[in-house]
Design a protein around this motif. Structure first.
Motif, PDB file in Angstrom:
ATOM      1  N   VAL A   1       0.905  -1.275  -0.116  1.00 61.70           N
ATOM      2  CA  VAL A   1       0.062  -0.011   0.075  1.00 61.70           C
ATOM      3  C   VAL A   1       0.922   1.190   0.037  1.00 61.70           C
ATOM      4  N   GLU A   2       0.843   2.087  -1.132  1.00 62.38           N
ATOM      5  CA  GLU A   2       1.684   3.088  -1.273  1.00 62.38           C
ATOM      6  C   GLU A   2       1.041   4.475  -0.604  1.00 62.38           C
ATOM      7  N   GLU A   3      -0.332   4.640  -0.843  1.00 62.34           N
ATOM      8  CA  GLU A   3      -0.814   6.036  -0.463  1.00 62.34           C
ATOM      9  C   GLU A   3      -2.046   5.846  -0.202  1.00 62.34           C
ATOM     10  N   ILE A   4      -2.675   6.716   0.515  1.00 61.10           N
ATOM     11  CA  ILE A   4      -4.124   6.681   0.871  1.00 61.10           C
ATOM     12  C   ILE A   4      -4.599   8.152   0.785  1.00 61.10           C
ATOM     13  N   TYR A   5      -5.832   8.342   0.025  1.00 62.04           N
ATOM     14  CA  TYR A   5      -6.521   9.571  -0.030  1.00 62.04           C
ATOM     15  C   TYR A   5      -7.682   9.494   0.427  1.00 62.04           C
ATOM     16  N   THR A   6      -8.365  10.651   1.212  1.00 60.42           N
ATOM     17  CA  THR A   6      -9.813  10.744   1.706  1.00 60.42           C
ATOM     18  C   THR A   6     -10.645  11.553   0.667  1.00 60.42           C
ATOM     19  N   ILE A   7     -11.696  11.201   0.342  1.00 61.76           N
ATOM     20  CA  ILE A   7     -12.853  12.117  -0.481  1.00 61.76           C
ATOM     21  C   ILE A   7     -13.608  12.928   0.524  1.00 61.76           C
ATOM     22  N   GLU A   8     -13.371  14.019   1.088  1.00 66.38           N
ATOM     23  CA  GLU A   8     -14.003  14.490   2.213  1.00 66.38           C
ATOM     24  C   GLU A   8     -15.616  14.830   2.083  1.00 66.38           C
ATOM     25  N   ASN A   9     -16.021  15.160   0.658  1.00 70.98           N
ATOM     26  CA  ASN A   9     -17.322  15.663   0.897  1.00 70.98           C
ATOM     27  C   ASN A   9     -18.175  14.500   0.342  1.00 70.98           C
ATOM     28  N   LYS A  10     -17.678  13.264   0.336  1.00 68.19           N
ATOM     29  CA  LYS A  10     -18.409  12.074  -0.146  1.00 68.19           C
ATOM     30  C   LYS A  10     -18.326  11.298   1.221  1.00 68.19           C
ATOM     31  N   ASP A  11     -19.459  10.348   1.399  1.00 68.41           N
ATOM     32  CA  ASP A  11     -19.288   9.504   2.537  1.00 68.41           C
ATOM     33  C   ASP A  11     -18.522   8.329   2.326  1.00 68.41           C
ATOM     34  N   ASN A  12     -17.771   7.650   3.272  1.00 70.43           N
ATOM     35  CA  ASN A  12     -17.169   6.601   3.126  1.00 70.43           C
ATOM     36  C   ASN A  12     -16.299   6.491   1.894  1.00 70.43           C
ATOM     37  N   SER A  13     -15.832   7.286   1.191  1.00 70.63           N
ATOM     38  CA  SER A  13     -14.974   7.238  -0.015  1.00 70.63           C
ATOM     39  C   SER A  13     -13.618   7.752  -0.086  1.00 70.63           C
ATOM     40  N   GLY A  14     -12.754   7.185  -0.847  1.00 67.73           N
ATOM     41  CA  GLY A  14     -11.107   7.527  -0.896  1.00 67.73           C
ATOM     42  C   GLY A  14     -10.579   6.781  -2.140  1.00 67.73           C
ATOM     43  N   LEU A  15      -9.321   6.716  -1.981  1.00 67.31           N
ATOM     44  CA  LEU A  15      -8.429   6.220  -3.098  1.00 67.31           C
ATOM     45  C   LEU A  15      -7.319   5.351  -2.112  1.00 67.31           C
ATOM     46  N   ILE A  16      -6.955   4.302  -2.623  1.00 66.37           N
ATOM     47  CA  ILE A  16      -5.894   3.654  -2.033  1.00 66.37           C
ATOM     48  C   ILE A  16      -5.015   3.129  -3.315  1.00 66.37           C
ATOM     49  N   LYS A  17      -3.854   3.570  -2.905  1.00 64.94           N
ATOM     50  CA  LYS A  17      -2.739   3.351  -3.980  1.00 64.94           C
ATOM     51  C   LYS A  17      -1.826   2.147  -3.812  1.00 64.94           C
ATOM     52  N   ILE A  18      -1.911   1.014  -4.747  1.00 64.67           N
ATOM     53  CA  ILE A  18      -1.117   0.060  -4.321  1.00 64.67           C
ATOM     54  C   ILE A  18      -0.352  -0.405  -5.410  1.00 64.67           C
ATOM     55  N   THR A  19       0.768  -1.157  -5.023  1.00 60.95           N
ATOM     56  CA  THR A  19       1.419  -1.668  -6.089  1.00 60.95           C
ATOM     57  C   THR A  19       1.552  -3.123  -5.749  1.00 60.95           C
ATOM     58  N   MET A  20       1.482  -4.163  -6.638  1.00 61.20           N
ATOM     59  CA  MET A  20       0.947  -5.335  -6.580  1.00 61.20           C
ATOM     60  C   MET A  20       1.249  -6.238  -7.714  1.00 61.20           C
ATOM     61  N   GLY A  21       1.513  -7.322  -7.464  1.00 60.02           N
ATOM     62  CA  GLY A  21       1.702  -8.603  -8.513  1.00 60.02           C
ATOM     63  C   GLY A  21       3.141  -9.105  -8.355  1.00 60.02           C
ATOM     64  N   ASN A  22       3.574  -9.209  -9.769  1.00 56.38           N
ATOM     65  CA  ASN A  22       4.937 -10.111  -9.892  1.00 56.38           C
ATOM     66  C   ASN A  22       6.041  -9.093  -9.557  1.00 56.38           C
ATOM     67  N   PHE A  23       7.018  -9.614  -8.735  1.00 53.30           N
ATOM     68  CA  PHE A  23       8.246  -8.749  -8.378  1.00 53.30           C
ATOM     69  C   PHE A  23       8.865  -7.998  -9.519  1.00 53.30           C
ATOM     70  N   ASP A  24       9.188  -8.636 -10.599  1.00 50.62           N
ATOM     71  CA  ASP A  24       9.782  -8.421 -11.926  1.00 50.62           C
ATOM     72  C   ASP A  24       8.861  -7.397 -12.597  1.00 50.62           C
ATOM     73  N   ARG A  25       7.617  -7.319 -12.769  1.00 45.27           N
ATOM     74  CA  ARG A  25       7.008  -6.370 -13.311  1.00 45.27           C
ATOM     75  C   ARG A  25       5.576  -6.101 -12.515  1.00 45.27           C
ATOM     76  N   PRO A  26       5.879  -5.351 -11.443  1.00 42.16           N
ATOM     77  CA  PRO A  26       4.569  -4.765 -10.597  1.00 42.16           C
ATOM     78  C   PRO A  26       3.735  -3.949 -11.385  1.00 42.16           C
ATOM     79  N   VAL A  27       2.477  -3.913 -10.729  1.00 40.24           N
ATOM     80  CA  VAL A  27       1.604  -2.950 -11.400  1.00 40.24           C
ATOM     81  C   VAL A  27       1.148  -1.985 -10.290  1.00 40.24           C
ATOM     82  N   THR A  28       0.848  -0.419 -10.680  1.00 34.74           N
ATOM     83  CA  THR A  28       0.446   0.131  -9.440  1.00 34.74           C
ATOM     84  C   THR A  28      -0.759   0.631  -9.967  1.00 34.74           C
ATOM     85  N   LYS A  29      -1.611   0.479  -8.872  1.00 43.58           N
ATOM     86  CA  LYS A  29      -3.136   0.697  -9.420  1.00 43.58           C
ATOM     87  C   LYS A  29      -3.858   1.735  -8.292  1.00 43.58           C
TER      88      LYS A  29
END
Ligand SMILES: C[S@@+](CC[C@H](N)C(=O)[O-])C[C@H]1O[C@@H](n2cnc3c(N)ncnc32)[C@H](O)[C@@H]1O
Length: 397
Positions: free
Chosen positions: A334-362
């Motif tokens: 888990v790289e970063e987290i962002y909250t969406i303040e004017n919307k209930d129960n909402s936000g962004l979670i930035k993750i890097t995952m998958g294969n060590f040689d070719r990770p994907v960030t989403k």
């Protein structure tokens, strides 16, 4: 990289829109690692039907806005328009901008150059498939394609100038049976159906003596190669490196299936640039051919990247692991987290995952507790599928 620096102001109201650019939400960084960090924002935009994020952060006493690297897309004019729209709505005092006279880099568009997603969902052929890994100057691949017009070739390369050179030659020589993809060969096989491939050529791969984990050959690669090869199909290594030769024969002789043949200084119908150089230096050239003997089961393409539960976003981000989770063959960080303040129960979670040689960030977008991958699902590789399953486990706790 287009960006604008402007005098710091209140954020714009959401939703807003200007000149076909729609602003959907603004998310604010949440300090989940407890390390001292400046607040920054991600601004969600839709421009010409394409969705992406802008990064808005302090620069000295001011703000700087630019494209978020993970979600950046082309053409660059989409980003440029979004940046200009933001500062215009904000009626901001612009201190620096390079968004007006941007040179739009010409993208290579070619009928035979395919994106990896084409192989995930659209690629079908009745012809035999042959694959060349790391075709370099393309001499061998062009020769094979011309002498075997009934075969569908796929050329894999990660060096863009080599790809452009090959595409030019395909056009000049009117060759129509080669598809080219800019993708790491170690992971490509996962997208090919079982028992479809006649030959896989690996000629003069980089030996990576100091970083063996970067080598094309590994147990996983050879097993995937055997799965895609039909009975009698071959995986053909040609190398001038004694170390690589020894390493590959060791990998291959430990396999339960297939037969290997070894040759030294065999002549082929066409000699590559590297081969010419090594021959001049009087080096030995080794060939190791693995022949597939088994019919393999079809791969299970039954994957699902959805999240079939809702979360309590603010509760989840308090307990989310801050360290990388490393499992057998994949990881999640888990790289970063962002909250969406004017919307209930909402936000962004930035993750890097998958294969060590070719990770994907989403980014994971959470809206009213519902989770989805922002800008669409990751590629369905086995490591991404496994990482997704683990992510579900973590988030549903
Ligand atoms: C030493 S060159 C050999 C080129 C060509 N096969 C020849 O014989 O002249 C190795 C090539 O493999 C490509 N390559 C290296 N790692 C790769 C990977 N993981 N996937 C696809 N291509 C790769 C490099 O970009 C380079 O063009």
């Amino acid at each position: 990289m287009p960006h604008i620096v402007f005098e710091r102001k209140e954020l714009i109201n959401i939703p807003s829109n200007l000149d076909d650019v729609e602003f959907k939400f603004i998310a604010k960084s949440y300090n989940f690692t407890q390390k001292e960090r400046k607040t920054e924002y991600r601004v969600a935009v839709i421009n010409q039907g394409k969705e992406f994020l802008l990064s808005l952060k302090p620069k000295d006493e001011n703000f700087m806005i630019k494209a978020d690297k993970v979600t950046r897309l082309s053409p660059v004019t989409l980003v440029k328009n979004a940046l200009n729209a933001y500062v215009n709505i904000n009626e901001a005092n612009v201190l620096f901008s390079n968004t007006n006279n941007l040179q739009v880099k010409k993208e290579t568009k070619h009928e035979y150059l395919k994106d990896i997603n084409y192989f995930v969902s659209d690629f079908k052929t009745d012809k035999e498939i042959q694959i060349e890994i790391g075709f370099g100057s393309g001499r061998h691949l062009l020769h094979q394609a011309k002498t075997n017009p009934d075969v569908q070739f796929i050329g894999l390369e990660i060096h863009y100038p080599s790809i452009e050179q090959l595409l030019k030659q395909l056009e000049l020589q009117n060759i129509t049976n080669v598809l080219v993809v800019n993708y790491d060969a170690r992971l490509f096989m996962e997208f090919i159906e079982s028992n479809k491939v006649g030959k896989i050529f690996v000629h003069f791969p980089v030996p990576w003596d100091k970083k063996p984990h970067r080598r094309i050959y590994s147990n996983e690669f050879v097993n995937e190669a055997l799965r895609v090869l039909k009975i009698g199909g071959t995986l053909e290594l040609r190398t001038d490196s004694r170390k690589y030769f020894d390493f590959c024969t060791q990998v291959l002789t430990n396999l339960p299936k297939g037969r290997i043949t070894i040759d030294i200084n065999k002549d082929l119908a066409v000699s590559s640039k590297y081969e010419d150089r090594w021959k001049k230096q009087g080096k030995n050239i080794y060939d190791v051919v693995l022949e597939a003997w088994n019919e393999d089961e079809n791969i299970n393409l039954d994957y699902d990247f959805s999240f079939d539960f809702k979360i309590d976003f603010y509760k989840t981000i308090k307990t989310i692991p801050t360290k990388s989770l490393i499992e057998n063959g994949y990881f999640i960080h888990v790289e970063e987290i962002y909250t969406i303040e004017n919307k209930d129960n909402s936000g962004l979670i930035k993750i890097t995952m998958g294969n060590f040689d070719r990770p994907v960030t989403k980014y994971l977008l959470v809206e009213n507790g519902e989770i989805k991958y922002y800008q669409g699902d990751p590629l369905p590789t086995s490591s991404n599928i496994n990482a997704h399953k683990k992510l579900k486990e973590i988030l549903s706790k």
